[in-house]
Design an enzyme around this catalytic site. Structure first.
Site, PDB file in Angstrom:
ATOM      1  N   PHE A  44       0.854  -1.189   0.000  1.00  0.00           N
ATOM      2  CA  PHE A  44       0.000   0.000   0.000  1.00  0.00           C
ATOM      3  C   PHE A  44       0.886   1.234   0.000  1.00  0.00           C
ATOM      4  O   PHE A  44       1.623   1.485   0.936  1.00  0.00           O
ATOM      5  CB  PHE A  44      -0.949   0.051   1.204  1.00  0.00           C
ATOM      6  CG  PHE A  44      -1.848   1.257   1.126  1.00  0.00           C
ATOM      7  CD1 PHE A  44      -2.975   1.247   0.323  1.00  0.00           C
ATOM      8  CD2 PHE A  44      -1.534   2.432   1.798  1.00  0.00           C
ATOM      9  CE1 PHE A  44      -3.787   2.383   0.200  1.00  0.00           C
ATOM     10  CE2 PHE A  44      -2.332   3.567   1.679  1.00  0.00           C
ATOM     11  CZ  PHE A  44      -3.459   3.534   0.886  1.00  0.00           C
ATOM     12  N   ASP A  98       9.250   3.013   2.160  1.00  0.00           N
ATOM     13  CA  ASP A  98       8.058   3.813   2.442  1.00  0.00           C
ATOM     14  C   ASP A  98       7.857   3.823   3.955  1.00  0.00           C
ATOM     15  O   ASP A  98       7.387   2.850   4.542  1.00  0.00           O
ATOM     16  CB  ASP A  98       6.840   3.208   1.724  1.00  0.00           C
ATOM     17  CG  ASP A  98       5.551   3.999   1.996  1.00  0.00           C
ATOM     18  OD1 ASP A  98       5.531   4.796   2.949  1.00  0.00           O
ATOM     19  OD2 ASP A  98       4.568   3.798   1.252  1.00  0.00           O
ATOM     20  N   LYS A 124       2.290  11.223   7.032  1.00  0.00           N
ATOM     21  CA  LYS A 124       1.433  11.056   8.216  1.00  0.00           C
ATOM     22  C   LYS A 124       1.885  11.827   9.485  1.00  0.00           C
ATOM     23  O   LYS A 124       1.527  12.989   9.596  1.00  0.00           O
ATOM     24  CB  LYS A 124       1.170   9.582   8.445  1.00  0.00           C
ATOM     25  CG  LYS A 124       0.278   9.028   7.319  1.00  0.00           C
ATOM     26  CD  LYS A 124      -0.249   7.636   7.554  1.00  0.00           C
ATOM     27  CE  LYS A 124      -1.254   7.267   6.467  1.00  0.00           C
ATOM     28  NZ  LYS A 124      -0.932   6.073   5.723  1.00  0.00           N
TER      29      LYS A 124
HETATM   30  C1  PLP Z   1      -1.090   6.129   4.265  1.00  0.00           C
HETATM   31  C2  PLP Z   1       0.025   5.574   3.464  1.00  0.00           C
HETATM   32  C3  PLP Z   1       0.362   6.123   2.214  1.00  0.00           C
HETATM   33  C4  PLP Z   1      -0.442   7.213   1.555  1.00  0.00           C
HETATM   34  O1  PLP Z   1      -0.529   8.375   2.302  1.00  0.00           O
HETATM   35  P1  PLP Z   1      -1.702   9.437   1.985  1.00  0.00           P
HETATM   36  O2  PLP Z   1      -1.355  10.599   2.859  1.00  0.00           O
HETATM   37  O3  PLP Z   1      -2.997   8.789   2.372  1.00  0.00           O
HETATM   38  O4  PLP Z   1      -1.636   9.746   0.542  1.00  0.00           O
HETATM   39  C5  PLP Z   1       1.451   5.597   1.554  1.00  0.00           C
HETATM   40  N1  PLP Z   1       2.168   4.591   2.070  1.00  0.00           N
HETATM   41  C6  PLP Z   1       1.877   4.041   3.270  1.00  0.00           C
HETATM   42  C7  PLP Z   1       2.718   2.924   3.803  1.00  0.00           C
HETATM   43  C8  PLP Z   1       0.785   4.497   3.997  1.00  0.00           C
HETATM   44  O5  PLP Z   1       0.467   3.936   5.160  1.00  0.00           O
END
Ligand code: PLP
Length: 418
Positions: A156, A241, A271
């Site tokens: 994700f 990520d 985040k």
């Molecule tokens: C939440 C998340 C994203 C995307 O972030 P958004 O601010 O919702 O675009 C990307 N990678 C990971 C691992 C995430 O948890």
């Protein structure tokens, strides 16, 4: 309604709106791409939130790690208010002191060289993809148009069309193609599959150090180091990520730091970088990658705005001055012990690191009923993929609040038939 809002009555509107009215507005005027739990949260403080009737809940999602500092962290709010007496948005057409300080602060915090500031996590990932591809063409010598990035099944990384194009989750991408080429997905944690997938056109390996949305899936020990080694052998970049698992969520500053040999070329952060009050994200990396961007290559109107920069600096400062770096592993350990000792027939497996915890329930357990029961117990959380209930509370949650929440989780689970 609008009349009252126009005359400055928003706050009293919010306070007087019922749960049903708020729901009706949401579903009548919003698109239907979310299925929220039926709770109308209108106030929050650290790990606690309240609905319109004044009922209190413990927030065990923490906006998927975006609220790591707790709701309305006093330090973050104070800096934001100060900033709002000065300037909030200027665009990057000009130099701005707050942005400069933020870029320096974040690069230093991440132990990397340069920062490209964005707003949302998906934008940070898109930025990493553009950096990696341009690096591949201009530095590695891959023929234009042939760059490949290797990703992992069950990943994700966000919701843009490029990113969902390499998701393996049918719900995310079935109807949104056609997608661009240039991504290859292999099983997560399987180093042989990764080795077999690498070609001379591979410019980067993009992975979550722990797959959070995927169900709190932790790769085998040593895997991150092996990823780094393979990348070195084939002159490819490693991109972690860290959007959900970074900033002490797993007990280390960044999740890649659980292995000393897993150093990245590039990370995506987001985040919690916004201190729980704003979207702030970035691609952060080493000079040899970051230097490929030239004027015009990339940008964002709001990315690197003074307000977001000030708030992000407050968020970073709180990590450096609070007991968050030491308390997460300790609280996480206690939580894990509690969950492992629950001894309920509902539980398939408990997984996690630090305050990124997942309780996978057995097939046949009614997850919707369990969500409802958790809510009735005053604990807010939802299941992610693989029937896994995620616990990602604010890292500032008080120990007794956390233990209280876990006891309520146990109670809720016992109330649901297996
Ligand atoms: C939440 C998340 C994203 C995307 O972030 P958004 O601010 O919702 O675009 C990307 N990678 C990971 C691992 C995430 O948890």
């Amino acid at each position: 309604m609008w009349e009252k809002i126009k005359s400055g009555g928003l706050r009293s509107m919010v306070d007087s709106l019922s749960m049903q009215e708020a729901t009706d507005l949401t579903f009548t005027y919003g698109t239907m791409n979310y299925k929220p739990l039926p709770v109308n949260i209108i106030r929050g403080e650290n790990a606690r939130v309240w609905d319109e009737t004044g009922r209190e809940y413990i927030d065990c999602i923490g906006a998927y790690s975006a609220v790591s500092h707790g709701h309305l962290s006093p330090n973050v709010v104070k800096i934001a208010k100060e900033q709002l007496d000065n300037i909030a948005v200027v665009s990057r057409a000009f130099i701005n002191a707050e942005v400069g300080l933020f870029l320096h602060g974040l690069a230093t915090f991440c132990e990397l060289d340069r920062v490209c500031p964005m707003n949302t996590g998906a934008e940070a990932i898109e930025t990493c993809i553009k950096l990696a591809r341009k690096w591949g063409y201009t530095k590695k010598g891959v023929a234009l148009g042939d760059a490949e990035i290797i990703v992992f099944d069950n990943n994700f990384h966000g919701r843009t069309t490029t990113i969902v194009g390499f998701s393996t989750e049918g719900d995310y991408n079935k109807y949104f193609g056609p997608y661009g080429a240039g991504f290859k997905s292999v099983p997560f944690g399987d180093i042989d599959a990764l080795r077999a997938a690498i070609t001379p056109n591979t410019v980067a390996i993009l992975a979550e150090p722990i797959q959070a949305e995927g169900g709190i899936l932790i790769p085998p020990d040593g895997w991150m180091t092996q990823v780094r080694e393979l990348a070195d052998e084939h002159n490819a970049l490693v991109i972690w990520d860290e959007i959900q698992v970074g900033f002490y969520r797993t007990g280390k500053k960044f999740a890649w730091m659980h292995e000393s040999g897993a150093e990245p070329d590039l990370i995506a952060v987001g985040k919690p970088l916004g201190g729980g009050i704003l979207p702030v994200s970035a691609a952060v990396g080493k000079n040899h990658v970051m230097e490929v961007f030239q004027p015009g290559d990339h940008g964002s109107t709001f990315g690197g705005n003074p307000l977001g920069s000030a708030v992000a600096l407050a968020a970073l400062a709180e990590f450096e001055t609070s007991d968050i770096p030491t308390r997460v592993a300790e609280l996480g350990g206690k939580a894990m012990d509690f969950l492992n000792n629950m001894n309920l027939p509902h539980v398939q497996e408990v997984r996690g690191r630090g305050l990124l915890l997942g309780i996978e329930v057995k097939e046949g357990v009614d997850t919707k009923a369990l969500s409802q029961e958790l809510m009735a117990q005053g604990v807010l959380t939802k299941e992610t993929r693989k029937r896994t209930f995620r616990l990602t509370p604010p890292l500032t949650i008080e120990e007794d609040t956390l233990m209280d929440a876990l006891q309520r989780v146990e109670k809720a689970m016992s109330a649901v038939p297996v």
